[in-house]
Scaffold this motif. Structure first.
Motif, PDB file in Angstrom:
ATOM      1  N   LEU A   8       0.727  -1.024   0.258  1.00  8.05           N
ATOM      2  CA  LEU A   8      -0.618  -0.133  -0.031  1.00  8.05           C
ATOM      3  C   LEU A   8       0.427   1.263  -0.255  1.00  8.05           C
ATOM      4  N   ALA A   9       2.117   1.468   0.483  1.00  4.87           N
ATOM      5  CA  ALA A   9       3.171   2.148   0.354  1.00  4.87           C
ATOM      6  C   ALA A   9       3.590   2.571  -0.903  1.00  4.87           C
ATOM      7  N   ASP A  10       3.666   1.718  -1.389  1.00  2.00           N
ATOM      8  CA  ASP A  10       4.617   1.250  -2.965  1.00  2.00           C
ATOM      9  C   ASP A  10       3.848   2.412  -3.525  1.00  2.00           C
ATOM     10  N   LYS A  11       5.774   3.182  -4.674  1.00  2.00           N
ATOM     11  CA  LYS A  11       4.614   4.158  -5.519  1.00  2.00           C
ATOM     12  C   LYS A  11       3.491   3.808  -6.766  1.00  2.00           C
ATOM     13  N   ARG A  12       3.510   2.433  -7.077  1.00  2.00           N
ATOM     14  CA  ARG A  12       3.034   2.488  -8.266  1.00  2.00           C
ATOM     15  C   ARG A  12       1.431   1.767  -7.885  1.00  2.00           C
ATOM     16  N   GLY A  13       1.315   2.002  -6.334  1.00  2.00           N
ATOM     17  CA  GLY A  13       0.090   2.244  -5.963  1.00  2.00           C
ATOM     18  C   GLY A  13      -1.153   3.442  -6.038  1.00  2.00           C
ATOM     19  N   TRP A  14      -1.845   3.211  -4.935  1.00  2.00           N
ATOM     20  CA  TRP A  14      -2.872   4.249  -4.998  1.00  2.00           C
ATOM     21  C   TRP A  14      -2.960   5.394  -4.530  1.00  2.00           C
ATOM     22  N   THR A  15      -1.535   5.635  -3.806  1.00  2.00           N
ATOM     23  CA  THR A  15      -1.227   6.505  -2.978  1.00  2.00           C
ATOM     24  C   THR A  15      -1.138   7.937  -4.160  1.00  2.00           C
ATOM     25  N   THR A  16      -1.024   6.826  -5.456  1.00  2.00           N
ATOM     26  CA  THR A  16      -0.156   8.043  -6.686  1.00  2.00           C
ATOM     27  C   THR A  16      -0.915   8.788  -6.832  1.00  2.00           C
ATOM     28  N   ASP A  17      -2.768   8.262  -6.431  1.00  2.00           N
ATOM     29  CA  ASP A  17      -3.930   9.287  -7.368  1.00  2.00           C
ATOM     30  C   ASP A  17      -3.221  10.868  -6.662  1.00  2.00           C
ATOM     31  N   ARG A  18      -2.704  11.027  -5.307  1.00  2.00           N
ATOM     32  CA  ARG A  18      -3.096  11.647  -3.939  1.00  2.00           C
ATOM     33  C   ARG A  18      -3.977  11.735  -3.470  1.00  2.00           C
ATOM     34  N   ARG A  19      -4.656  10.845  -3.721  1.00  2.00           N
ATOM     35  CA  ARG A  19      -6.475  11.558  -2.768  1.00  2.00           C
ATOM     36  C   ARG A  19      -6.484  10.474  -2.361  1.00  2.00           C
ATOM     37  N   ASN A  20      -5.673   9.493  -2.219  1.00  2.00           N
ATOM     38  CA  ASN A  20      -6.178   8.930  -0.970  1.00  2.00           C
ATOM     39  C   ASN A  20      -4.930   7.995  -0.247  1.00  2.00           C
ATOM     40  N   GLY A  21      -4.547   8.163   0.702  1.00  2.00           N
ATOM     41  CA  GLY A  21      -3.235   7.737   1.885  1.00  2.00           C
ATOM     42  C   GLY A  21      -3.768   6.065   3.105  1.00  2.00           C
ATOM     43  N   PHE A  22      -2.812   6.038   3.184  1.00  2.00           N
ATOM     44  CA  PHE A  22      -3.182   4.545   4.626  1.00  2.00           C
ATOM     45  C   PHE A  22      -2.121   4.321   5.522  1.00  2.00           C
ATOM     46  N   GLN A  23      -2.440   3.924   6.503  1.00  2.00           N
ATOM     47  CA  GLN A  23      -1.445   3.522   7.473  1.00  2.00           C
ATOM     48  C   GLN A  23      -1.871   2.722   8.323  1.00  2.00           C
ATOM     49  N   LEU A  24      -0.814   1.645   8.137  1.00  2.00           N
ATOM     50  CA  LEU A  24      -0.732   0.846   9.694  1.00  2.00           C
ATOM     51  C   LEU A  24      -0.927   0.907  10.699  1.00  2.00           C
ATOM     52  N   VAL A  25      -2.161   0.152  11.422  1.00  2.00           N
ATOM     53  CA  VAL A  25      -2.196   0.523  13.143  1.00  2.00           C
ATOM     54  C   VAL A  25      -2.334  -1.379  13.798  1.00  2.00           C
ATOM     55  N   ALA A  26      -2.807  -0.681  14.905  1.00  2.00           N
ATOM     56  CA  ALA A  26      -2.293  -2.150  15.612  1.00  2.00           C
ATOM     57  C   ALA A  26      -3.520  -1.970  16.951  1.00  2.00           C
ATOM     58  N   ASP A  27      -3.502  -1.054  17.163  1.00  2.00           N
ATOM     59  CA  ASP A  27      -5.277  -0.786  17.567  1.00  2.00           C
ATOM     60  C   ASP A  27      -5.735   1.171  17.430  1.00  2.00           C
ATOM     61  N   GLY A  28      -6.242   1.553  18.342  1.00  2.00           N
ATOM     62  CA  GLY A  28      -7.065   2.717  18.178  1.00  2.00           C
ATOM     63  C   GLY A  28      -8.264   2.684  17.079  1.00  2.00           C
ATOM     64  N   THR A  29      -8.878   4.166  16.330  1.00  2.00           N
ATOM     65  CA  THR A  29     -10.027   4.003  15.873  1.00  2.00           C
ATOM     66  C   THR A  29      -9.513   3.205  14.378  1.00  2.00           C
ATOM     67  N   PHE A  30     -10.243   2.572  12.954  1.00  2.00           N
ATOM     68  CA  PHE A  30      -9.471   2.383  11.935  1.00  2.00           C
ATOM     69  C   PHE A  30     -10.545   1.958  11.232  1.00  2.00           C
ATOM     70  N   ASP A  31     -10.283   2.097   9.442  1.00  2.00           N
ATOM     71  CA  ASP A  31     -11.013   1.653   8.518  1.00  2.00           C
ATOM     72  C   ASP A  31     -11.560   0.462   8.449  1.00  2.00           C
ATOM     73  N   PHE A  32     -10.696   0.123   7.936  1.00  2.00           N
ATOM     74  CA  PHE A  32     -11.278  -1.368   7.200  1.00  2.00           C
ATOM     75  C   PHE A  32     -10.137  -2.410   8.143  1.00  2.00           C
ATOM     76  N   THR A  33     -10.744  -3.782   7.555  1.00  2.00           N
ATOM     77  CA  THR A  33      -9.252  -4.806   8.403  1.00  2.00           C
ATOM     78  C   THR A  33      -8.424  -5.132   6.975  1.00  2.00           C
ATOM     79  N   VAL A  34      -7.538  -5.688   6.926  1.00  2.00           N
ATOM     80  CA  VAL A  34      -6.883  -7.293   5.906  1.00  2.00           C
ATOM     81  C   VAL A  34      -6.947  -7.680   6.180  1.00  2.00           C
TER      82      VAL A  34
END
Length: 258
Positions: free
Chosen positions: A120-146
């Motif tokens: 998800l951090a790769d420059k060929r991935g979705w962050t290239t559209d500059r509208r979406n970002g991602f952050q891996l978390v272990a706890d707290g609030t989150f948007d989705f789970t893989v």
């Protein structure tokens, strides 16, 4: 993939279900690091001192062992969450996500989380559209789970969103990206190349559904297949490809599939 069934087989239909999207075919009825175990359908908390993951964009080590089978693989329906945090990557909306692995399938959660984070951090991935970002978390609030799980568990959870994954493909349902462990560990006969690339296709396809992308078709013989193409069902003349963008930032697109 549509109701996202990604990189696993690439989605069967492109049925958009209110709960999510997936490569699975809509079913007739819609029933549904230090690590710790969480129940099958819930995983809100993890260890207090999560272990770090490599810096954003660090590619997974090629050939790194992803499965550690010891005797008979016995899925339990219980998930272990990776106790790992990563930096936010990308611009615009930053979606926080967790990585969980079903116990008994021979896949190590921390290793899986590191690999998903790098994809998800790769420059060929979705962050290239500059509208979406991602952050891996272990706890707290989150948007989705893989979640990486056995084919049986994926089928059960994807069915909650009306998706029929047939023991073969992945899906995006509710707040979960469900990854079929068969696809994660063995790839697809339609996709030549390293298993790491096929894993990238799975994640990019299903997360693509999650951020609003539908299925796309092959743009022409010899051209790279879009990440949003259901490549597991055949390439139709395209060449296998795991990434939504090229290294120079061009979107790899194909005709939209209704």
């Amino acid at each position: 993939m549509g109701v996202a069934l990604v990189g696993s087989l690439a989605v069967l239909g492109a049925a958009a279900v209110a709960l999510g999207s997936s490569e699975g075919t809509p079913s007739g009825s819609a029933p549904s690091m230090q690590a710790r175990s969480v129940p099958s359908e819930a995983a809100e908390q993890v260890a207090e001192n999560p272990a770090p993951v490599p810096p954003a964009g660090t590619p997974p080590q090629s050939g790194a062992p992803q499965s550690t089978p010891s005797g008979t693989v016995t899925p339990t329906g219980t998930f272990t969450a990776a106790a790992a945090n990563g930096p936010a990557v990308g611009k615009g909306t930053i979606r926080r996500y967790k990585v969980e692995v079903e116990e008994g399938i021979g896949i190590e959660p921390q290793t899986a989380a590191t690999e998903v984070q790098a994809i998800l951090a790769d420059k060929r991935g979705w962050t290239t559209d500059r509208r979406n970002g991602f952050q891996l978390v272990a706890d707290g609030t989150f948007d989705f789970t893989v979640r990486i799980a056995s084919p049986e568990t994926v089928d059960r959870i994807c069915a909650s969103g009306g998706l029929d994954t047939k023991g073969e493909v992945n899906c995006d349902v509710g707040r979960q990206v469900m990854v079929n462990s068969k696809r994660w560990q063995t790839g697809s006969p339609q996709f030549s190349g390293p298993i790491e690339e096929y894993r990238a296709l799975i994640i990019n396809h299903e997360v693509g559904h999650r951020i609003g992308h539908g299925h796309e078709a092959c743009p022409g013989p010899g051209k790279p297949a879009p990440a949003m193409m259901q490549q597991i069902y055949g390439l139709n003349g395209c060449t296998p490809n795991a990434w939504p963008y090229t290294a120079d930032g061009s979107y790899i697109s194909g005709p939209s599939i209704p």
